[in-house]
Design a protein around this motif. Structure first.
Motif, short mmCIF file in Angstrom:
data_model
loop_
_atom_site.label_atom_id
_atom_site.label_comp_id
_atom_site.label_asym_id
_atom_site.label_seq_id
_atom_site.Cartn_x
_atom_site.Cartn_y
_atom_site.Cartn_z
N GLU A 20 0.82 -1.21 0.00
CA GLU A 20 0.00 0.00 0.00
C GLU A 20 0.86 1.26 0.00
O GLU A 20 2.04 1.22 0.36
CB GLU A 20 -0.95 0.00 1.19
N PRO A 21 0.30 2.39 -0.40
CA PRO A 21 1.05 3.65 -0.39
C PRO A 21 1.60 3.95 1.01
O PRO A 21 0.89 3.80 2.00
CB PRO A 21 0.01 4.69 -0.81
N PHE A 70 6.93 9.64 -5.29
CA PHE A 70 6.32 8.71 -6.25
C PHE A 70 7.34 8.21 -7.27
O PHE A 70 7.21 8.44 -8.46
CB PHE A 70 5.10 9.34 -6.92
N ASP A 74 5.75 4.06 -10.66
CA ASP A 74 4.68 5.05 -10.58
C ASP A 74 5.08 6.36 -11.26
O ASP A 74 4.23 7.22 -11.49
CB ASP A 74 4.27 5.29 -9.13
N GLY A 104 6.27 -0.42 -7.11
CA GLY A 104 5.19 0.52 -7.37
C GLY A 104 3.99 -0.15 -8.01
O GLY A 104 4.04 -1.29 -8.47
N ARG A 138 2.30 8.11 5.57
CA ARG A 138 1.46 8.97 4.72
C ARG A 138 1.10 10.26 5.43
O ARG A 138 1.06 11.33 4.82
CB ARG A 138 0.19 8.23 4.29
N GLN A 145 -2.98 12.10 0.01
CA GLN A 145 -3.61 11.14 -0.90
C GLN A 145 -5.04 10.82 -0.45
O GLN A 145 -5.32 10.70 0.73
CB GLN A 145 -2.78 9.85 -0.94
N VAL A 150 -6.16 5.20 -1.59
CA VAL A 150 -5.20 4.45 -0.77
C VAL A 150 -5.76 3.07 -0.45
O VAL A 150 -5.06 2.06 -0.59
CB VAL A 150 -4.86 5.22 0.53
N ALA A 153 -5.62 0.91 -3.57
CA ALA A 153 -4.25 0.49 -3.88
C ALA A 153 -3.80 -0.61 -2.91
O ALA A 153 -3.16 -1.59 -3.33
CB ALA A 153 -3.30 1.68 -3.80
#
Length: 194
Positions: A20-21, A70, A74, A104, A138, A145, A150, A153
């Motif tokens: 995940e991000p 990023f 990505d 990514g 994050r 985001q 999120v 993803a």
């Protein structure tokens, strides 16, 4: 044309990080590749040759681009999977290196990983997970985001790790502890990350 790198296993290996991000994919990849000299390669998909500082020999090729935010795949165009599939199937990737790296969401999909397997690559998929750690990271970013994005993803990465294409080896890593890729059991033979 760069020299052909070699993996410790003596075969063509694609090492790909998903999660995940904010879970630390870019940070982990940057720590693995920091000791090598980076040079962009021409053509698509966007990628960098990674060479040994002393010998100048290409050790690996990393898909995507290193950026402040990023990074990795990505940083590639939305349709990068088409060029990336062609790259791993055509033999071009194998002529450039025996160790291909990526991280990514852009190429972290069944379609690309299946193409790599079909192209003769041993695919090592590293699924980084740790929702609390990722949320804290994050929160420390200025990116802001969208939470729905999120969650989507995170779900896509988890599902890929749970049901990868045939031939893809999955390694699950909890990022609650400080982790480096050589610490992942069964991922590397001696010498790859020395």
């Amino acid at each position: 044309m760069p020299g052909r790198g070699s993996s410790a296993r003596g075969r063509r290996t694609l090492l790909y990080l998903i999660g995940e991000p904010g879970v630390g994919k870019s940070t982990l990849m940057a720590s693995l590749t920091a000791r090598w000299v980076r040079a962009p390669l021409p053509g698509q998909p966007g990628r960098d040759a990674l060479a040994d500082r002393r010998s100048g020999q290409v050790v690996a090729v990393e898909l995507g681009r290193r950026r402040r935010a990023f990074s990795g795949t990505d940083a590639l165009p939305m349709d990068a999977v088409v060029a990336a599939e062609r790259y791993v199937r055509s033999g071009q990737a194998a002529r450039e290196t025996a160790l291909l790296l990526g991280e990514g969401a852009r190429l972290g999909c069944a379609r690309f990983l299946a193409a790599a397997v079909a192209g003769g690559w041993t695919v090592e998929l590293v699924y980084l997970h740790g929702t609390e750690v990722a949320a804290q990271r994050r929160a420390g970013r200025a990116a802001g985001q969208d939470e729905r994005w999120v969650r989507g993803a995170a779900t896509r990465a988890r599902r890929l790790a749970e049901g990868p294409p045939a031939g893809v080896l999955v390694h699950r890593v909890d990022v609650a502890a400080e982790v480096t890729l050589p610490d992942v059991p069964g991922l590397f033979d001696a010498g790859l990350c020395a």
